[in-house]
Design an enzyme around this catalytic site. Sequence first.
Site, PDB file in Angstrom:
ATOM      1  N   ASN A   9       0.862  -1.182   0.000  1.00 49.01           N
ATOM      2  CA  ASN A   9       0.000   0.000   0.000  1.00 49.01           C
ATOM      3  C   ASN A   9       0.899   1.233   0.000  1.00 49.01           C
ATOM      4  O   ASN A   9       1.440   1.611   1.037  1.00 49.01           O
ATOM      5  CB  ASN A   9      -0.912  -0.013   1.229  1.00 49.01           C
ATOM      6  CG  ASN A   9      -1.785   1.228   1.302  1.00 49.01           C
ATOM      7  OD1 ASN A   9      -1.952   1.946   0.324  1.00 49.01           O
ATOM      8  ND2 ASN A   9      -2.333   1.497   2.475  1.00 49.01           N
ATOM      9  N   TRP A  10       1.039   1.838  -1.170  1.00 44.54           N
ATOM     10  CA  TRP A  10       1.951   2.968  -1.294  1.00 44.54           C
ATOM     11  C   TRP A  10       1.383   4.272  -0.742  1.00 44.54           C
ATOM     12  O   TRP A  10       2.102   5.269  -0.649  1.00 44.54           O
ATOM     13  CB  TRP A  10       2.341   3.166  -2.758  1.00 44.54           C
ATOM     14  CG  TRP A  10       3.320   2.161  -3.260  1.00 44.54           C
ATOM     15  CD1 TRP A  10       3.945   1.178  -2.546  1.00 44.54           C
ATOM     16  CD2 TRP A  10       3.796   2.039  -4.599  1.00 44.54           C
ATOM     17  NE1 TRP A  10       4.786   0.461  -3.356  1.00 44.54           N
ATOM     18  CE2 TRP A  10       4.713   0.958  -4.626  1.00 44.54           C
ATOM     19  CE3 TRP A  10       3.542   2.714  -5.796  1.00 44.54           C
ATOM     20  CZ2 TRP A  10       5.375   0.560  -5.799  1.00 44.54           C
ATOM     21  CZ3 TRP A  10       4.191   2.318  -6.960  1.00 44.54           C
ATOM     22  CH2 TRP A  10       5.103   1.258  -6.953  1.00 44.54           C
ATOM     23  N   LYS A  11       0.095   4.293  -0.444  1.00 46.46           N
ATOM     24  CA  LYS A  11      -0.549   5.503   0.059  1.00 46.46           C
ATOM     25  C   LYS A  11      -0.275   6.663  -0.923  1.00 46.46           C
ATOM     26  O   LYS A  11      -0.328   6.463  -2.131  1.00 46.46           O
ATOM     27  CB  LYS A  11      -0.107   5.789   1.485  1.00 46.46           C
ATOM     28  CG  LYS A  11      -0.319   4.571   2.393  1.00 46.46           C
ATOM     29  CD  LYS A  11      -0.074   4.839   3.847  1.00 46.46           C
ATOM     30  CE  LYS A  11      -0.301   3.572   4.649  1.00 46.46           C
ATOM     31  NZ  LYS A  11      -0.193   3.829   6.110  1.00 46.46           N
ATOM     32  N   HIS A  94      -9.602   1.268   4.995  1.00 48.70           N
ATOM     33  CA  HIS A  94      -8.332   1.464   5.691  1.00 48.70           C
ATOM     34  C   HIS A  94      -8.529   2.449   6.840  1.00 48.70           C
ATOM     35  O   HIS A  94      -9.369   3.356   6.766  1.00 48.70           O
ATOM     36  CB  HIS A  94      -7.275   1.974   4.707  1.00 48.70           C
ATOM     37  CG  HIS A  94      -5.888   1.983   5.259  1.00 48.70           C
ATOM     38  ND1 HIS A  94      -5.418   2.972   6.098  1.00 48.70           N
ATOM     39  CD2 HIS A  94      -4.855   1.107   5.101  1.00 48.70           C
ATOM     40  CE1 HIS A  94      -4.173   2.709   6.428  1.00 48.70           C
ATOM     41  NE2 HIS A  94      -3.800   1.586   5.843  1.00 48.70           N
ATOM     42  N   GLU A  96      -6.953   4.931   7.761  1.00 49.58           N
ATOM     43  CA  GLU A  96      -6.788   6.331   7.374  1.00 49.58           C
ATOM     44  C   GLU A  96      -8.031   6.862   6.676  1.00 49.58           C
ATOM     45  O   GLU A  96      -8.401   8.026   6.845  1.00 49.58           O
ATOM     46  CB  GLU A  96      -5.540   6.480   6.496  1.00 49.58           C
ATOM     47  CG  GLU A  96      -4.262   6.275   7.287  1.00 49.58           C
ATOM     48  CD  GLU A  96      -3.048   5.949   6.448  1.00 49.58           C
ATOM     49  OE1 GLU A  96      -1.976   5.769   7.042  1.00 49.58           O
ATOM     50  OE2 GLU A  96      -3.166   5.863   5.204  1.00 49.58           O
ATOM     51  N   GLU A 167      -5.319  -4.373  11.016  1.00 47.80           N
ATOM     52  CA  GLU A 167      -4.300  -3.336  11.136  1.00 47.80           C
ATOM     53  C   GLU A 167      -4.510  -2.602  12.455  1.00 47.80           C
ATOM     54  O   GLU A 167      -5.314  -1.682  12.535  1.00 47.80           O
ATOM     55  CB  GLU A 167      -4.344  -2.370   9.951  1.00 47.80           C
ATOM     56  CG  GLU A 167      -5.750  -1.979   9.485  1.00 47.80           C
ATOM     57  CD  GLU A 167      -5.752  -0.738   8.627  1.00 47.80           C
ATOM     58  OE1 GLU A 167      -4.722  -0.403   8.049  1.00 47.80           O
ATOM     59  OE2 GLU A 167      -6.803  -0.081   8.570  1.00 47.80           O
ATOM     60  N   GLY A 173       2.729   2.745  10.989  1.00 44.29           N
ATOM     61  CA  GLY A 173       3.696   3.818  10.807  1.00 44.29           C
ATOM     62  C   GLY A 173       4.408   4.254  12.067  1.00 44.29           C
ATOM     63  O   GLY A 173       5.111   5.264  12.065  1.00 44.29           O
ATOM     64  N   SER A 212       3.382  -1.851  10.565  1.00 39.80           N
ATOM     65  CA  SER A 212       4.848  -1.808  10.638  1.00 39.80           C
ATOM     66  C   SER A 212       5.477  -3.163  10.303  1.00 39.80           C
ATOM     67  O   SER A 212       6.448  -3.583  10.939  1.00 39.80           O
ATOM     68  CB  SER A 212       5.311  -1.314  12.014  1.00 39.80           C
ATOM     69  OG  SER A 212       4.883   0.013  12.235  1.00 39.80           O
ATOM     70  N   GLY A 233       2.934  -0.968   4.390  1.00 38.17           N
ATOM     71  CA  GLY A 233       3.041   0.438   4.057  1.00 38.17           C
ATOM     72  C   GLY A 233       4.464   0.841   3.731  1.00 38.17           C
ATOM     73  O   GLY A 233       4.976   0.601   2.647  1.00 38.17           O
ATOM     74  N   GLY A 234       5.148   1.450   4.699  1.00 38.49           N
ATOM     75  CA  GLY A 234       6.468   2.031   4.455  1.00 38.49           C
ATOM     76  C   GLY A 234       7.483   1.076   3.876  1.00 38.49           C
ATOM     77  O   GLY A 234       8.282   1.453   3.004  1.00 38.49           O
TER      78      GLY A 234
END
Length: 253
Positions: A9-11, A94, A96, A167, A173, A212, A233-234
């Site tokens: 998930n590159w956001k 999600h 967010e 999640e 993050g 994470s 994510g990251g």
Amino acid sequence: MRRPLLVANWKMHKSVAEAEDFAAALLPLLPPAGAELAIAPPFTALAALGRALRGSPVLLAAQNANPAESGAFTGEVAPAMLAELGCRYVIAGHSERRGLYGESDDFVAAKVCALLAAGLRPIVCVGESLEVRRAGGGAAEVVCRQLQNSLAGVPAGLAAELAVAYEPIWAIGTGETATPQAAQQMHAALREKLRGLFGAAAEAIRIQYGGSVKPGNAAALLAQPDIDGALVGGASLNPESFAALAAESGGAS
């Protein structure tokens, strides 16, 4: 046995050119067959990344969709538009989207049903806040209720098309990660809830962990019986890191 599903998930990261460069760097690094892999770039990079991944073992995913087929929804994208671009998976609900844009369980449920109707596979996200976690004892109940509400209206015959991503919001993050044992405990509760909703079809639904995830902790998480992959994510923004995650998840095919 459920095949692991690893989704990047590159956001709101990466331009079209950066997405193309990522694909060119990633594909030669992927290990042999194993996990199912997908990348969810920003909407602007979907078409270009889809072309770059064509013929590879990596599928295209989207980060969001609107449940409507069309209409006056400025800034939104319909499921059929994503299917036309070659998307296979779409992330729904999600944390967010829920937290920053006020998406309710009911709206997520409408989205999930619309995605299934369009032939897409939803990745339905659920998770608890730090406040709920610290309260002790009620986190599983909160998350399972969120899951049930977010799947309202899903026909049992289509349940196997679903994926679920647990999640924990407190771990997204932050560098914090639930221990494999704690994550498994929540995943087992979610599996039991899915059995109550869909019966035997629950055994085919993959439940990913998201929070994470990075090289070094993925293998221990995926060794748990009810953890069937990761929503990343990251650590998915670097091709070497994502390839390492694919290796820890059992390769790619």
